[in-house]
Design a protein around this motif. Structure first.
Motif, PDB file in Angstrom:
ATOM      1  N   LYS A  78      19.284   6.827  -1.322  1.00 11.59           N
ATOM      2  CA  LYS A  78      20.140   7.840  -0.719  1.00 11.59           C
ATOM      3  C   LYS A  78      20.377   7.477   0.749  1.00 11.59           C
ATOM      4  O   LYS A  78      19.710   6.572   1.284  1.00 11.59           O
ATOM      5  N   PRO A  79      21.291   8.138   1.434  1.00 14.76           N
ATOM      6  CA  PRO A  79      21.598   7.771   2.822  1.00 14.76           C
ATOM      7  C   PRO A  79      20.357   7.651   3.712  1.00 14.76           C
ATOM      8  O   PRO A  79      19.518   8.547   3.734  1.00 14.76           O
ATOM      9  N   PHE A  80      20.236   6.508   4.375  1.00 15.45           N
ATOM     10  CA  PHE A  80      19.201   6.195   5.369  1.00 15.45           C
ATOM     11  C   PHE A  80      17.822   5.921   4.766  1.00 15.45           C
ATOM     12  O   PHE A  80      16.894   5.586   5.490  1.00 15.45           O
ATOM     13  N   ILE A  81      17.669   6.093   3.458  1.00 17.62           N
ATOM     14  CA  ILE A  81      16.358   5.895   2.825  1.00 17.62           C
ATOM     15  C   ILE A  81      16.519   5.001   1.598  1.00 17.62           C
ATOM     16  O   ILE A  81      17.284   5.331   0.685  1.00 17.62           O
ATOM     17  N   PHE A  82      15.786   3.899   1.557  1.00 19.05           N
ATOM     18  CA  PHE A  82      15.736   3.088   0.338  1.00 19.05           C
ATOM     19  C   PHE A  82      14.647   3.675  -0.574  1.00 19.05           C
ATOM     20  O   PHE A  82      14.931   4.295  -1.575  1.00 19.05           O
ATOM     21  N   LEU A  83      13.397   3.529  -0.180  1.00 16.99           N
ATOM     22  CA  LEU A  83      12.278   4.143  -0.894  1.00 16.99           C
ATOM     23  C   LEU A  83      11.050   4.040  -0.010  1.00 16.99           C
ATOM     24  O   LEU A  83      10.731   2.960   0.488  1.00 16.99           O
ATOM     25  N   ALA A  84      10.372   5.175   0.175  1.00 10.04           N
ATOM     26  CA  ALA A  84       9.219   5.194   1.086  1.00 10.04           C
ATOM     27  C   ALA A  84       7.906   4.904   0.376  1.00 10.04           C
ATOM     28  O   ALA A  84       6.841   5.180   0.907  1.00 10.04           O
ATOM     29  N   GLY A  85       7.966   4.345  -0.821  1.00 10.19           N
ATOM     30  CA  GLY A  85       6.758   3.901  -1.492  1.00 10.19           C
ATOM     31  C   GLY A  85       6.121   4.955  -2.366  1.00 10.19           C
ATOM     32  O   GLY A  85       6.744   5.944  -2.754  1.00 10.19           O
ATOM     33  N   ALA A  86       4.848   4.735  -2.685  1.00 15.22           N
ATOM     34  CA  ALA A  86       4.115   5.674  -3.537  1.00 15.22           C
ATOM     35  C   ALA A  86       3.966   7.011  -2.833  1.00 15.22           C
ATOM     36  O   ALA A  86       3.895   7.081  -1.603  1.00 15.22           O
ATOM     37  N   ASP A  87       3.937   8.065  -3.599  1.00 14.45           N
ATOM     38  CA  ASP A  87       3.802   9.415  -3.057  1.00 14.45           C
ATOM     39  C   ASP A  87       2.385   9.594  -2.523  1.00 14.45           C
ATOM     40  O   ASP A  87       1.433   9.741  -3.286  1.00 14.45           O
ATOM     41  N   GLY A 127      17.990   1.609   4.203  1.00 10.18           N
ATOM     42  CA  GLY A 127      17.216   2.389   5.165  1.00 10.18           C
ATOM     43  C   GLY A 127      15.739   2.201   4.916  1.00 10.18           C
ATOM     44  O   GLY A 127      15.305   1.177   4.367  1.00 10.18           O
ATOM     45  N   THR A 128      14.959   3.202   5.289  1.00  7.83           N
ATOM     46  CA  THR A 128      13.498   3.140   5.206  1.00  7.83           C
ATOM     47  C   THR A 128      13.006   2.540   3.894  1.00  7.83           C
ATOM     48  O   THR A 128      13.357   3.012   2.805  1.00  7.83           O
ATOM     49  N   ALA A 129      12.181   1.514   4.003  1.00  6.77           N
ATOM     50  CA  ALA A 129      11.566   0.883   2.831  1.00  6.77           C
ATOM     51  C   ALA A 129      10.128   0.555   3.195  1.00  6.77           C
ATOM     52  O   ALA A 129       9.866  -0.396   3.935  1.00  6.77           O
ATOM     53  N   LEU A 130       9.205   1.363   2.708  1.00  8.45           N
ATOM     54  CA  LEU A 130       7.795   1.219   3.070  1.00  8.45           C
ATOM     55  C   LEU A 130       6.935   1.033   1.824  1.00  8.45           C
ATOM     56  O   LEU A 130       7.213   1.625   0.779  1.00  8.45           O
ATOM     57  N   GLY A 131       5.889   0.233   1.958  1.00  5.64           N
ATOM     58  CA  GLY A 131       4.928   0.100   0.878  1.00  5.64           C
ATOM     59  C   GLY A 131       5.584  -0.260  -0.441  1.00  5.64           C
ATOM     60  O   GLY A 131       6.231  -1.301  -0.581  1.00  5.64           O
ATOM     61  N   ALA A 151      11.968   1.624  10.068  1.00  6.57           N
ATOM     62  CA  ALA A 151      10.794   1.979   9.260  1.00  6.57           C
ATOM     63  C   ALA A 151      10.735   1.127   8.002  1.00  6.57           C
ATOM     64  O   ALA A 151      10.800   1.617   6.878  1.00  6.57           O
ATOM     65  N   LEU A 152      10.578  -0.168   8.207  1.00 10.47           N
ATOM     66  CA  LEU A 152      10.465  -1.129   7.112  1.00 10.47           C
ATOM     67  C   LEU A 152       9.114  -1.823   7.218  1.00 10.47           C
ATOM     68  O   LEU A 152       8.682  -2.169   8.312  1.00 10.47           O
ATOM     69  N   GLY A 153       8.438  -2.030   6.094  1.00  8.63           N
ATOM     70  CA  GLY A 153       7.183  -2.759   6.169  1.00  8.63           C
ATOM     71  C   GLY A 153       6.240  -2.447   5.036  1.00  8.63           C
ATOM     72  O   GLY A 153       6.572  -1.741   4.073  1.00  8.63           O
ATOM     73  N   LEU A 154       5.039  -3.000   5.177  1.00  8.74           N
ATOM     74  CA  LEU A 154       3.952  -2.800   4.216  1.00  8.74           C
ATOM     75  C   LEU A 154       2.762  -2.238   4.988  1.00  8.74           C
ATOM     76  O   LEU A 154       1.886  -2.989   5.418  1.00  8.74           O
ATOM     77  N   PRO A 155       2.715  -0.919   5.178  1.00  9.33           N
ATOM     78  CA  PRO A 155       1.717  -0.329   6.082  1.00  9.33           C
ATOM     79  C   PRO A 155       0.387   0.037   5.427  1.00  9.33           C
ATOM     80  O   PRO A 155      -0.454   0.668   6.068  1.00  9.33           O
ATOM     81  N   GLN A 191      -1.082  -0.518  15.764  1.00  5.71           N
ATOM     82  CA  GLN A 191      -0.453   0.798  15.831  1.00  5.71           C
ATOM     83  C   GLN A 191       0.573   0.987  14.710  1.00  5.71           C
ATOM     84  O   GLN A 191       1.547   1.704  14.843  1.00  5.71           O
ATOM     85  N   ASN A 192       0.324   0.326  13.566  1.00  2.00           N
ATOM     86  CA  ASN A 192       1.212   0.409  12.402  1.00  2.00           C
ATOM     87  C   ASN A 192       2.664   0.086  12.797  1.00  2.00           C
ATOM     88  O   ASN A 192       3.592   0.859  12.533  1.00  2.00           O
ATOM     89  N   LYS A 193       2.839  -1.041  13.398  1.00  2.00           N
ATOM     90  CA  LYS A 193       4.170  -1.475  13.857  1.00  2.00           C
ATOM     91  C   LYS A 193       5.137  -1.602  12.687  1.00  2.00           C
ATOM     92  O   LYS A 193       4.814  -2.170  11.654  1.00  2.00           O
ATOM     93  N   MET A 194       6.333  -1.064  12.883  1.00  2.00           N
ATOM     94  CA  MET A 194       7.366  -1.106  11.854  1.00  2.00           C
ATOM     95  C   MET A 194       8.378  -2.209  12.141  1.00  2.00           C
ATOM     96  O   MET A 194       8.575  -2.621  13.281  1.00  2.00           O
ATOM     97  N   LEU A 195       9.046  -2.665  11.094  1.00  2.00           N
ATOM     98  CA  LEU A 195      10.127  -3.632  11.220  1.00  2.00           C
ATOM     99  C   LEU A 195      11.472  -2.913  11.171  1.00  2.00           C
ATOM    100  O   LEU A 195      11.566  -1.782  10.700  1.00  2.00           O
ATOM    101  N   ARG A 196      12.510  -3.611  11.631  1.00  2.00           N
ATOM    102  CA  ARG A 196      13.888  -3.126  11.554  1.00  2.00           C
ATOM    103  C   ARG A 196      14.706  -4.091  10.705  1.00  2.00           C
ATOM    104  O   ARG A 196      14.239  -5.190  10.375  1.00  2.00           O
ATOM    105  N   GLY A 197      15.937  -3.678  10.406  1.00  2.00           N
ATOM    106  CA  GLY A 197      16.782  -4.515   9.577  1.00  2.00           C
ATOM    107  C   GLY A 197      16.880  -5.961  10.028  1.00  2.00           C
ATOM    108  O   GLY A 197      16.641  -6.890   9.238  1.00  2.00           O
ATOM    109  N   PRO A 198      17.210  -6.208  11.306  1.00  2.00           N
ATOM    110  CA  PRO A 198      17.301  -7.597  11.769  1.00  2.00           C
ATOM    111  C   PRO A 198      15.999  -8.384  11.633  1.00  2.00           C
ATOM    112  O   PRO A 198      16.029  -9.605  11.486  1.00  2.00           O
ATOM    113  N   ASP A 199      14.864  -7.679  11.694  1.00  2.00           N
ATOM    114  CA  ASP A 199      13.575  -8.363  11.518  1.00  2.00           C
ATOM    115  C   ASP A 199      13.450  -8.925  10.105  1.00  2.00           C
ATOM    116  O   ASP A 199      12.933 -10.032   9.908  1.00  2.00           O
ATOM    117  N   LEU A 200      13.903  -8.154   9.108  1.00  2.00           N
ATOM    118  CA  LEU A 200      13.834  -8.642   7.723  1.00  2.00           C
ATOM    119  C   LEU A 200      14.679  -9.896   7.552  1.00  2.00           C
ATOM    120  O   LEU A 200      14.305 -10.822   6.838  1.00  2.00           O
TER     121      LEU A 200
END
Length: 547
Positions: A78-87, A127-131, A151-155, A191-200
């Protein structure tokens, strides 16, 4: 349609993520493509997550898409969110290791359908893709990312887990063990650093990057070109020899020096990275399953999850904070002092609030020295690419210095960061109060002195509040907010609002010596020195807290 092959527990409070399938006919494809959109029915403030019901929904969507005549299958959100991982809310509800193992296995079984699909699969990371969200994308054959995605990464390591749905096995074989170790272990422990689109894109996780405005359209067109053979995606050859082993060994040493034995998850993640060099994907997946099931039952995860939920709750509405509607707007900030802490505070206010900040000190030379420090830090931000040339120029223009406290006359907030001596701070506030307007907030950055005692010398004690920042100011996420019995609601509400604007986690503290953090630190160190007094060798006591 096939039924989901893993028996999963039910969670009545799960916010269910739906998986909607629609077929599109891109120009030049000569057929259809299946686009699966993950959506939980809420806006971007409630990200999609993957629980048992959501897994079953995605399974059904893949049944439909993969059984069709689609020439490729793509997953987006959905807009701005890919999937934030497991609930994450369901994790404390797992009643046994067996349930945790089932959840781990379910993720592998589900995502493997994308990896093993007979048609090309794509992840359009909008958008956001975590875990687990990032791991879903990694299972796809190709990935695009929005340039504005955050908010992209494997935290997982930050909360005592490991990337348990394929991340530890796919990522190092995609971008190499060194970069993978940074994403999986280094960033979560920083500090649980997040990635951005250009980082990927830079890391090689994403194969193409497009602007947000027409991201899906551009991604579909790019995928069509890939399927037609018009675009060839090249990936680097990964050296699986001694260099891989050296990277893992070096990472183990760094992790041990940084956290010692405090994070079993970090060491387990390194074990899995090492395994990914030689193991088949199936063997690696089984190892992830077992590791995740073990860690979910470990006390480190339970305490980390408690802390995570506490911080997230405080971020929404700190305990004891008045209504945000009472907060004043801050248009200019004064910083009393031009030393190291004062300079850090001045730069933080300029970066986050983007308002004029003026520093003062006892004389022009000291004030200018403080200003030079701030400018030097801005130069570093620009050199590291953390601030553009225009942004850096703006920051330099926002911060100024003077020896005359008259510059505070039009400030909305003045914070002192001077020598930690009560009489010195009282004298500073007495002088500042003669200059500032009636509406100006007065803030002390004391680390443990009585805010009440400082307020007792003021004509208007209700406008004084404590905001204790920690060193280094730009890195430490916590700020203690200290109200006295005189502090009014408007002042307190503004302090909490400012903390949020500064991207800090605010926690209220009673006006007691050393407040919360330093009070706990004092008690902890007292136990160590007490043990030495009772005969424990200094060498043993010195490392006791590391273990």
């Amino acid at each position: 349609m096939s039924s989901f092959p893993v028996d999963l527990p039910e969670f009545p409070d799960e916010v269910v993520t739906e998986a909607y399938v629609r077929f599109v006919e891109p120009p030049g494809l000569g057929g259809r493509a299946a686009l699966i959109t993950l959506d939980n029915g809420y806006d971007h403030t409630k990200p999609t997550s993957m629980g048992p019901a959501g897994m079953r929904n995605l399974w059904a969507a893949l049944d439909e898409a993969l059984a069709s005549d689609a020439k490729f299958v793509a997953v987006t959100g959905k807009p701005f969110i890919f999937l934030a991982g497991a609930d994450i809310k369901m994790m404390p509800l797992l009643e046994s290791r067996e349930q945790g193992l089932a959840m781990a296995q379910a993720g592998h079984v589900l995502y493997k359908r994308l990896k093993d699909a007979s048609v090309p699969t794509f992840a359009f990371i909008n958008g956001t893709a975590l875990g687990g969200g990032m791991e879903l994308a990694l299972h796809c054959h190709y990935r695009t990312v929005s340039a504005s995605a955050v908010a992209l990464g494997l935290p997982e390591v930050s909360i005592g887990l490991i990337p348990g749905w394929g991340g530890s096995q796919i990522l190092p074989n995609l971008i190499g063990p060194e970069a993978a170790a940074q994403v999986i272990i280094g960033n979560p422990l920083n500090q649980n650093k997040m990635l951005r689109g250009p980082d990927l894109t830079k890391l090689g996780i994403a194969d193409a990057q497009f602007e947000a405005a027409d991201f899906i359209e551009e991604s579909v067109a790019w995928a069509t070109a890939v399927v037609n053979g018009e675009i060839a995606v090249e990936r680097p050859e990964i050296d699986r020899g001694e260099s891989w082993q050296a990277v893992v060994a070096g990472a183990r040493k760094l992790v041990d020096e940084k956290i010692h034995n405090a994070s079993p998850a970090a060491m387990k993640a390194l074990d899995l990275l090492e395994l990914a060099r030689t193991a088949s994907f199936e063997e690696g997946s089984l190892a992830e399953d077992e590791a995740l099931a073990d860690l979910e039952m470990a006390p480190e995860f339970k305490t980390s999850l408690y802390a995570f939920n506490l911080v997230r709750q405080l971020g929404k509405r700190p305990e004891g904070a008045p209504s945000p509607g009472l907060a004043k707007e801050i248009g200019k900030v004064g910083v009393v002092g031009a030393g190291l802490m004062a300079g850090q505070i001045a730069l933080m206010f300029a970066r986050r609030l983007e308002v004029p900040v003026v520093m003062t000190d006892l004389d022009a030379e000291r004030a200018e020295r403080g200003l030079e420090y701030v400018r030097g830090e801005i130069d570093k931000l620009e050199a590291k690419g953390r601030a553009s040339r225009l942004k850096a120029a703006k920051l330099r223009s926002l911060v100024s210095a003077s020896a005359d406290k008259g510059v505070y006359a039009d400030c909305d907030l003045v914070i002192e960061a001077v020598f930690e001596e009560l009489k010195v701070k009282q004298a500073v506030f007495a002088e500042v109060e003669q200059v500032v307007s009636e509406e100006c907030l007065l803030v002390t950055n004391t680390s443990g002195l009585s805010v009440t005692a400082m307020a007792s010398k003021l004509a208007r004690p209700e406008r004084l509040v404590g905001m204790h920042f920690f060193n280094p100011v730009a890195v430490m996420p916590l700020v203690e907010v200290i109200a006295t019995s005189s502090t009014d609601e408007e002042t307190l509400a503004t302090a909490y609002a400012v903390a949020k604007q500064l991207k800090k986690t605010a926690v209220g503290s009673a006006d007691r010596p050393a407040f919360i953090v330093n009070r706990l630190l004092g008690r902890m160190l007292a136990e160590v020195t007490g043990a030495v007094d009772e005969g424990t060798p200094v060498e043993v006591a010195d490392v006791a807290l590391d273990r």
